[in-house]
Motif scaffolding. Sequence first.
Motif: not given
Length: 329
Positions: A115-126
């Motif tokens: 979940a930590g990686f998912t949230l970090f990457y989703a925010l960075w990419r979006t």
Amino acid sequence: MGKQSGGPPLIPASFFGIVLGLAGLSNAWRAAHSTWGMPAVIAEGLFVIAAATWLLIVILYALKWAWAPAAAVQEAEHPVQCCFIGLAGVSTLLIAQGALVHSRPLAVALFILGAGFTLFYALWRTGLLWQGGRAPGTSTPVLYLPMVAGGFVSGTVAASLGWKEWGQLAFGAGFFTWLAVESVLLLRLYTAEPMPPALRPTLGIQLAPPAVGAVSYLTVGNGTPDLVVHLLIGYGLLQAMLLIRLSRWIAEQPFGPGYWAFTFGATALAGAMVHLAPADAGGAIATLAPVVFLLSNVVVVGIAIGTLALIVRGRLVPPATTPHRPFLR
């Protein structure tokens, strides 16, 4: 797989999609065991395979960043390939979900990591996507992966761990992002040039949002049939039929690992329908559930056999890494 001289295989992030298909099929079989009494050993065997595959891909992908950072950065900056990186977190979440029946501490640790990686990457990419500058032709269903898939699967696993309100928040993030991104993708499909053959297998991801959303909705909600889950399943069935209608056009791209894009949505749709079948005796869901479950197995097993054949022939190659070349083989 691509390989530098004397180094490990340089696998693409899209290989995490294999884990999604295997873990999704394991979940569908768990639902079939609960609903129809199907052998539990099949579900657990599939989970073991999914977990082993996840571990192997995690190790190889980490080695790619250590051994060939330029290739890894190039992938992360690619307008299409970049979104597959989000599957590293989503696949970890699915392994956490599967591990919950065996070890809660392990499941919680994997959930925090995923979940930590998912949230970090989703925010960075979006955040990069919101800055614009993308060519319309690079908008494909891979845009669902960082935030939509991440939101739905995070919600499902959080609720499974007993954190239902956190799961509902994640579901909301995934749901409304899905609606927004879908409008962008349909505009591209309706008005832009046809997708080149190399990109067409990404259309398999189009099935995932309503199907995975239905699973998530059942988990973060009360788990019983209602209008909303029927709407999600109905839209998922429509996407599946559209993909069947387009199958010859999509198949102009020779078979490769990219076809795993079809598996997560197919298995999630089957799992949701099998779960709901007992409460819908004699109804549409109960009637269609065995058919969809059978077809999801055919899809995953067929793609798995094709992938093993590529491995045997030494043709399991990674996507091209230059920005203007096809990313699937």
